[in-house]
Design a protein around this motif. Structure first.
Motif, PDB file in Angstrom:
ATOM      1  N   HIS A  22      -1.226   4.352  -3.038  1.00 21.12           N
ATOM      2  CA  HIS A  22      -2.167   5.316  -2.477  1.00 21.12           C
ATOM      3  C   HIS A  22      -2.737   4.916  -1.131  1.00 21.12           C
ATOM      4  N   ASP A  25      -7.517   4.128   1.723  1.00 18.63           N
ATOM      5  CA  ASP A  25      -8.422   5.269   1.590  1.00 18.63           C
ATOM      6  C   ASP A  25      -8.149   6.065   0.323  1.00 18.63           C
ATOM      7  N   GLY A  26      -6.879   6.178  -0.015  1.00 17.78           N
ATOM      8  CA  GLY A  26      -6.512   7.018  -1.144  1.00 17.78           C
ATOM      9  C   GLY A  26      -6.739   6.360  -2.497  1.00 17.78           C
ATOM     10  N   ASN A 101       7.076   1.496  -2.082  1.00 16.39           N
ATOM     11  CA  ASN A 101       6.857   1.140  -0.689  1.00 16.39           C
ATOM     12  C   ASN A 101       6.087  -0.169  -0.590  1.00 16.39           C
ATOM     13  N   ALA A 106       1.609   0.085   3.717  1.00 12.44           N
ATOM     14  CA  ALA A 106       0.683   1.129   3.287  1.00 12.44           C
ATOM     15  C   ALA A 106      -0.726   0.847   3.794  1.00 12.44           C
ATOM     16  N   VAL A 108      -1.541  -0.956   6.401  1.00  8.66           N
ATOM     17  CA  VAL A 108      -1.557  -0.821   7.855  1.00  8.66           C
ATOM     18  C   VAL A 108      -1.818   0.616   8.275  1.00  8.66           C
ATOM     19  N   LEU A 109      -1.243   1.548   7.525  1.00  8.35           N
ATOM     20  CA  LEU A 109      -1.303   2.943   7.966  1.00  8.35           C
ATOM     21  C   LEU A 109      -2.275   3.791   7.175  1.00  8.35           C
ATOM     22  N   SER A 110      -3.247   3.178   6.546  1.00 12.70           N
ATOM     23  CA  SER A 110      -4.117   4.018   5.726  1.00 12.70           C
ATOM     24  C   SER A 110      -5.503   3.432   5.578  1.00 12.70           C
ATOM     25  N   SER A 121      -1.536  -9.455   9.325  1.00  9.35           N
ATOM     26  CA  SER A 121      -0.720 -10.162  10.310  1.00  9.35           C
ATOM     27  C   SER A 121      -0.257 -11.484   9.726  1.00  9.35           C
ATOM     28  N   PHE A 124       2.760 -10.926   7.432  1.00  9.98           N
ATOM     29  CA  PHE A 124       3.987 -10.648   8.184  1.00  9.98           C
ATOM     30  C   PHE A 124       4.494 -11.904   8.890  1.00  9.98           C
ATOM     31  N   GLN A 157      10.935  -2.622   6.756  1.00 11.85           N
ATOM     32  CA  GLN A 157       9.783  -1.725   6.751  1.00 11.85           C
ATOM     33  C   GLN A 157      10.189  -0.305   7.132  1.00 11.85           C
ATOM     34  N   VAL A 161      10.210   3.443   5.026  1.00 11.65           N
ATOM     35  CA  VAL A 161       9.606   4.696   5.483  1.00 11.65           C
ATOM     36  C   VAL A 161      10.643   5.815   5.513  1.00 11.65           C
ATOM     37  N   ARG A 164      11.883   6.839   2.015  1.00 11.08           N
ATOM     38  CA  ARG A 164      10.853   7.600   1.309  1.00 11.08           C
ATOM     39  C   ARG A 164      10.751   9.009   1.886  1.00 11.08           C
ATOM     40  N   SER A 165      10.866   9.112   3.191  1.00 11.03           N
ATOM     41  CA  SER A 165      10.771  10.426   3.820  1.00 11.03           C
ATOM     42  C   SER A 165      11.946  11.307   3.436  1.00 11.03           C
TER      43      SER A 165
ATOM     44  N   ASP B  25      -5.477  10.980   3.857  1.00  9.96           N
ATOM     45  CA  ASP B  25      -6.705  10.731   3.092  1.00  9.96           C
ATOM     46  C   ASP B  25      -7.861  10.303   3.988  1.00  9.96           C
ATOM     47  N   SER B 165       0.936  -4.558  12.904  1.00  7.85           N
ATOM     48  CA  SER B 165       0.460  -5.621  12.037  1.00  7.85           C
ATOM     49  C   SER B 165       0.222  -6.906  12.815  1.00  7.85           C
TER      50      SER B 165
END
Lengths: 187, 187
Positions: A22, A25-26, A101, A106, A108-110, A121, A124, A157, A161, A164-165, B25, B165
């Motif tokens: 999620h 945030d989710g 995923n 997740a 990083v982008l949310s 960081s 990674f 990575q 993405v 999944r898309s 979100d 990242s």
DNA sequence: GTCTATACGTGGATAGAC
DNA sequence: GTCTATCCACGTATAGAC
């Protein structure tokens, strides 16, 4: 003697799974509560810092898991190519063939990018450096090894993405399969 | 005659920007309201479907922008290599050198994956197919062209995640620079 | 350690005046 | 088209009993 119904480590693993699916945030406390079987108050008992502390614990746990499961093959025995191939197997398992995923991506982008930039960081960097070492064992010069390691992590990575898309893990599978040779190529 | 202080297209662009930065979100109506200068009620006047309709409009707008700006070079004049290099320039501009992340990637990993799976897969398919056509113009066989196109898009997505990242766009820049030759390599 | 209850903010969304 | 005011659900977080 375990004080929780599930062990703390187990709870954290489940929490990590929620964040992975999620994003930061989710991932609501309701979802986390259901996933762990712990009530809201219990969650705060174990993680007084609230959601942020839960996320931090999850990231730490994932880091240790990466270290133990995924990166172990890189430091094990065998030729560099063998080690890379064993690593790829672990990567494939870790992301469930491309269906799950990456919790790092997740986050990083949310909403977690600012809060956990150090953890992200760091994670990674560990991945990249471990890979890079294997490549240098294989005779790849330092700078090139570093760049190829970065590239490999990036490709994984990105493949997550894209797969999944597109709703199809085939691309992820192809990328994984090609990686060892790609990284060990002469030149 | 423009009925809004800012034109509708402009508002949508700003909304898209919010989703790109915060994910689905994380993009609250408060943030969207500030970013557009439109009050909550005004937002609902223009997008009766609420946040979901805003996101859909944003994705549509991004799709058109991709079509118009980013993919135009691929269909323009010049050798395949020249077209790829112009495309890379546009990609670099689109992601602001690696500083801005991809709204598609952000949506995928932050609550929009289920809601907008058609839009997201469609957008990625357009990107991949456009690239693939150029490679076929360059003599790359169909299947290989398709796979290389997927790989290129994946590498860009992954490079955005990794660069963000690590807090350093160098990796993104290296990936972009290497892509044309990588895609046009013999064999 | 876990539960029930609750506080309090913010989220998304709407009504109705202007 | 925009505003103020408002609604309700859900979010995070806490208090206190068991």
């Amino acid at each position: 003697m375990p004080a929780l119904k599930v062990t703390r480590e187990d709870a954290i693993r489940r929490i990590a799974d929620v964040f992975r699916r999620h994003g930061y945030d989710g991932a609501s406390l309701s979802i986390i509560s259901k996933a762990t079987g712990l009530g809201r108050a219990s969650l705060y008992h174990h993680f007084p810092g609230g959601k942020e502390e839960m996320a931090r614990a999850a990231l730490k746990s994932i880091g240790e898991q990466l270290e133990a499961d995924m990166l172990a093959p890189l430091r094990g025995n065998g030729s560099p190519r063998q080690r890379l191939q064993r690593w790829i197997r672990e990567v494939n398992r870790f992301y469930d063939g491309g269906c799950k995923n990456c919790i790092l991506g997740a986050m990083v982008l949310s909403g977690g990018s600012d809060r956990f930039s150090d953890e992200l960081s760091g994670a990674f960097r560990v991945l990249i450096n471990s890979l890079s070492k294997v490549l240098r064992d294989a005779g790849v010069p330092r700078g090139l090894a570093q760049r190829r390691a970065e590239s490999a992590i990036g490709q994984i990575q990105g493949a997550l993405v894209v797969s999944r898309s597109l709703g199809d893990v085939a691309h992820f599978q192809r990328v994984l399969k090609a990686l060892p040779s790609l990284m060990l190529t002469e030149k």
